[in-house]
Write a protein that holds these residues in place. Structure first.
Motif, PDB file in Angstrom:
ATOM      1  N   TRP B  17       0.642  -1.249   0.032  1.00 62.02           N
ATOM      2  CA  TRP B  17      -0.080  -0.017   0.086  1.00 62.02           C
ATOM      3  C   TRP B  17       0.802   1.281   0.048  1.00 62.02           C
ATOM      4  CZ3 TRP B  17      -4.315  -0.722  -1.741  1.00 62.02           C
ATOM      5  CH2 TRP B  17      -5.088  -1.896  -1.605  1.00 62.02           C
ATOM      6  N   GLY B  18       1.956   1.357   0.796  1.00 62.42           N
ATOM      7  CA  GLY B  18       2.745   2.573   0.791  1.00 62.42           C
ATOM      8  C   GLY B  18       3.366   2.832  -0.768  1.00 62.42           C
ATOM      9  N   PRO B  19       3.981   2.001  -1.322  1.00 60.77           N
ATOM     10  CA  PRO B  19       4.325   2.254  -2.704  1.00 60.77           C
ATOM     11  C   PRO B  19       3.203   2.573  -3.567  1.00 60.77           C
ATOM     12  CG  PRO B  19       5.474   0.055  -2.158  1.00 60.77           C
ATOM     13  CD  PRO B  19       4.116   0.683  -0.961  1.00 60.77           C
ATOM     14  N   TYR B 217       4.445  -8.508 -13.429  1.00 65.93           N
ATOM     15  CA  TYR B 217       5.866  -8.159 -14.423  1.00 65.93           C
ATOM     16  C   TYR B 217       5.573  -6.900 -15.088  1.00 65.93           C
ATOM     17  CZ  TYR B 217       8.280 -12.123 -12.312  1.00 65.93           C
ATOM     18  OH  TYR B 217       9.249 -12.664 -11.568  1.00 65.93           O
ATOM     19  N   LEU B 218       4.129  -6.765 -15.507  1.00 72.05           N
ATOM     20  CA  LEU B 218       3.891  -5.357 -16.106  1.00 72.05           C
ATOM     21  C   LEU B 218       4.118  -4.345 -14.992  1.00 72.05           C
ATOM     22  CD1 LEU B 218       2.294  -3.768 -18.057  1.00 72.05           C
ATOM     23  CD2 LEU B 218       0.468  -3.818 -16.892  1.00 72.05           C
ATOM     24  N   THR B 219       4.139  -4.427 -13.603  1.00 71.22           N
ATOM     25  CA  THR B 219       4.435  -3.271 -12.941  1.00 71.22           C
ATOM     26  C   THR B 219       5.864  -3.070 -12.668  1.00 71.22           C
ATOM     27  OG1 THR B 219       3.063  -4.643 -11.579  1.00 71.22           O
ATOM     28  CG2 THR B 219       3.806  -2.573 -10.580  1.00 71.22           C
ATOM     29  N   LEU B 220       6.691  -4.379 -13.273  1.00 74.18           N
ATOM     30  CA  LEU B 220       8.001  -4.316 -12.954  1.00 74.18           C
ATOM     31  C   LEU B 220       8.811  -3.646 -14.351  1.00 74.18           C
ATOM     32  CD1 LEU B 220       8.741  -7.456 -10.922  1.00 74.18           C
ATOM     33  CD2 LEU B 220       9.212  -5.210 -10.211  1.00 74.18           C
ATOM     34  N   LEU B 279      11.499   3.305  -7.317  1.00 80.74           N
ATOM     35  CA  LEU B 279      11.519   2.533  -6.185  1.00 80.74           C
ATOM     36  C   LEU B 279      10.097   2.094  -5.860  1.00 80.74           C
ATOM     37  CD1 LEU B 279      14.111   4.308  -3.671  1.00 80.74           C
ATOM     38  CD2 LEU B 279      14.151   1.868  -4.570  1.00 80.74           C
ATOM     39  N   ALA B 280       9.220   3.054  -5.940  1.00 72.26           N
ATOM     40  CA  ALA B 280       7.820   2.593  -5.469  1.00 72.26           C
ATOM     41  C   ALA B 280       7.224   1.666  -6.325  1.00 72.26           C
ATOM     42  CB  ALA B 280       6.872   4.132  -5.434  1.00 72.26           C
ATOM     43  N   LEU B 281       7.558   1.734  -7.876  1.00 68.70           N
ATOM     44  CA  LEU B 281       7.097   0.727  -8.809  1.00 68.70           C
ATOM     45  C   LEU B 281       7.458  -0.547  -8.363  1.00 68.70           C
ATOM     46  CD1 LEU B 281       6.982   3.051 -11.734  1.00 68.70           C
ATOM     47  CD2 LEU B 281       5.085   1.663 -11.078  1.00 68.70           C
ATOM     48  N   ASN B 282       8.708  -0.645  -8.189  1.00 67.33           N
ATOM     49  CA  ASN B 282       9.673  -1.614  -7.956  1.00 67.33           C
ATOM     50  C   ASN B 282       9.134  -2.241  -6.492  1.00 67.33           C
ATOM     51  OD1 ASN B 282      11.462  -2.625  -9.927  1.00 67.33           O
ATOM     52  ND2 ASN B 282      12.678  -0.863  -9.715  1.00 67.33           N
TER      53      ASN B 282
END
Lengths: 306, 298
Positions: B17-19, B217-220, B279-282
């Motif tokens: 939730w934070g990211p 993996y889309l998020t990454l 960083l948040a996305l990762n």
């Protein structure tokens, strides 16, 4: 074993033939030519240039000619750096890049494996969190940001190290850290993931039950298996690092070969591009072979050759 | 058996939730910021290289443009390029992996060989060749087809396309592996025995089952695409001024670092914006993977 190595060496020629062919025709297909300038050259001049660089006549004849020259070890003249042969250019620049790349390679592997296994084996969760955060930051920041940040910190604010240049050993420190940082971070993540898996296995429990110290369990028993994914990444990594990085070399003004890869694409300098590609692929095939041999050495269960 | 089998612990779960909140905030800022701030902040003015202060929170650049405004503009383009590029890579990677995994046999090994070869090519070079080949082509196409108004955007379209076309390899591998293991399940055999067509099996049974991991993996992929774009900008083939992307701002900032006058704010602020977002996305991707990927569930 000898047969295995010999077979791989033979396959190198197949790979080289394919990539040279692909490069040659790709450069030919790309819009724009090597002699395009702001002002269009007179036709006769361009024809003469084409003749000099042997880029005239039917494309298949050009290609056959070029392959013939390659067989004799002649990489031809660069169309951008006039009157210098690709052989000369590479002989000047590659040792520089290889030195820097070698140091960065050693740095990336040592730091990555150390931090990765530290993160996996540490009993305090905060060690793991801190190491992984650091690794992620190093991956998320492009090297053209890490480099100037290091310069800002260690050259300007605290005048410890030279800003750039090539020559003495101290000027190597910042560029090799910059070059190694993202790869070290990636290796640390790889090591951590695979070590977490290995540390949950039965033989690790046995080793612990024997009364071995944590350090011995991790370094002597777990790491030997846990490092395998890292080892398979080392082939491409070595080929990548040893041929130089345009970003790091331009930030620290190092006369290496990193720029050739990119600039030869932008300048449509097909022969220089092919030269760099040949070096890159040769390194890649050789290091992949070394990696495969290392695999068998580290994990005797893997059988490479019958 | 006790919970703690060995001295070593299992995988900790990454937060989600934070990211997610950070990404939402950054997107909101990028969309609303430039619209709400006075537009002349982005214009060229005489106040060049002002340090950060009350008038200009992040300082100004060489041309006297407000850096805060530029960073938000850059966020728009970078996030857009990242999302669109990742969407393309999602489409290509999922299709490719599905076909390879479902077909199996010779086709599978041939397709995966191609992926191996593409992995070995340095991505930056691949991108450069693609961008410098396709950009003039699209420009000519737009000129001849009467869509002249679009020419200004041709670079970005090509960038998105090329970034998407180079970042799908990991996705294809993951999806293929997933399909291979799903295919062996009894429900696929059952569906086949009941007379489902291959297309039916793919769309009704396989796709829903692997969508979760594909989305992880889309998020990454989004941060990877943003990072790739920044390298292209550094080399001068990415987004062109007066548009801004984080990569472009960062490469300007990197050039402004010199011993005589350290314009540190030109580097630090865009770097912070980009680092926080990536960083948040990762973190979000890692967190989603921990909770969605069955192989990682403990």
């Amino acid at each position: 074993m000898v047969r295995f190595v010999f077979g791989r060496a033979l396959s190198l020629f197949g790979v080289l033939f394919c990539v040279v062919t692909a490069t040659f025709f790709l450069v030919h297909l790309m819009p724009g030519g090597p002699f395009d300038r702001e002002r269009k050259l007179p036709e006769q001049v361009e024809a003469q240039l084409r003749a000099k660089y042997r880029l005239d006549g039917p494309i298949l004849a050009q290609y056959a000619n070029y392959l013939g020259d390659l067989m004799h070890g002649d990489l031809r003249l660069s169309t951008k750096y006039r009157n210098r042969s690709v052989n000369e250019i590479l002989a000047d620049a590659l040792p520089v890049s290889a030195t820097l790349g070698g140091i960065a390679f050693a740095l990336a592997v040592t730091a990555g494996v150390t931090f990765g296994s530290l993160a996996a084996a540490a009993r305090q969760p905060w060690v793991d969190r801190a190491v992984m955060l650091l690794a992620l930051v190093a991956i998320c920041l492009p090297s053209f940001v890490i480099g100037p940040l290091l310069i800002l910190l260690l050259s300007f604010t605290i005048p410890l190290l030279p800003v750039g240049g090539w020559g003495d050993a101290r000027s190597l420190i910042l560029p090799s850290i910059t070059l190694a940082a993202p790869y070290a971070a990636y290796i640390a993540r790889l090591t951590r993931a695979s070590m977490l898996e290995v540390l949950g296995q039965d033989f690790v429990r046995t080793a612990c039950a024997k009364g071995l110290s944590n350090f011995r369990v991790v370094c002597r028993h777990a790491l030997r298996v846990g490092i395998l994914p890292v080892v398979s990444y080392l082939g491409p990594l070595a080929a990548n690092l040893l041929t130089g990085s345009i970003v790091v070399e331009s930030i620290f003004s190092i006369p290496g070969a990193g720029g050739f890869f990119v600039n030869s694409v932008l300048n449509r300098d097909g022969f220089l591009l092919a030269g760099v590609v040949i070096v890159y692929c040769t390194l890649l095939v050789i290091f992949n072979l070394v990696v495969d041999l290392l695999y068998g050495l580290l994990d005797p269960r893997i059988v490479l050759y019958e | 058996m006790s919970e703690d089998r060995t001295r070593f612990r299992g995988l900790p779960r990454a937060p989600i939730w934070g990211p997610a909140a950070v990404i939402a905030a950054m997107t909101l800022l990028a969309v609303l910021g430039p619209a709400l701030l006075p537009a002349q902040l982005g214009d060229v003015s005489r106040d060049s290289f002002l340090p950060p202060g009350p008038g200009h929170w992040f300082g100004t650049d060489l041309n006297g443009r407000d850096l805060f405004y530029r960073v938000l503009l850059g966020a728009q383009i970078s996030l857009l390029v990242g999302a669109a590029g990742a969407a393309i890579s999602f489409g290509v990677g999922v299709t490719y992996g599905l076909v390879a995994g479902y077909a199996g046999g010779t086709l599978d090994s041939a397709l995966m060989r191609i992926v191996d070869v593409l992995y070995a090519i340095p991505r930056l070079i691949f991108l450069l060749v693609l961008v410098s080949t396709l950009d003039p082509l699209l420009r000519r196409l737009l000129e001849t087809s009467g869509l002249r108004a679009w020419i200004g955007y041709s670079k970005i379209m090509i960038l998105v396309l090329c970034l998407g076309l180079t970042e799908w390899l990991t996705m294809a591998r993951i999806v293929r592996g997933q399909v291979l293991s799903l295919k062996a399940h009894p429900f696929v055999t059952a569906a086949r025995a009941l007379g489902q067509t291959h297309a039916g099996i793919i769309f009704n049974h396989l796709l829903p089952n692997l969508l979760g991991i594909a989305i992880v993996y889309l998020t990454l992929t989004i941060p990877a695409v943003i990072l790739d774009e920044s390298f292209l900008s550094f080399l001068g083939v990415g987004v062109q001024a007066p548009l801004a992307s984080w990569g472009l701002l960062l490469s300007d900032g990197a050039q402004a670092i010199n011993p005589i006058k350290g314009y540190w704010w030109l580097l630090i602020f865009p770097a912070l914006a980009m680092a926080v977002t990536l960083l948040a996305l990762n973190f979000l991707g890692d967190g989603l993977r921990d909770s969605l990927d069955p192989r990682r569930r403990r």
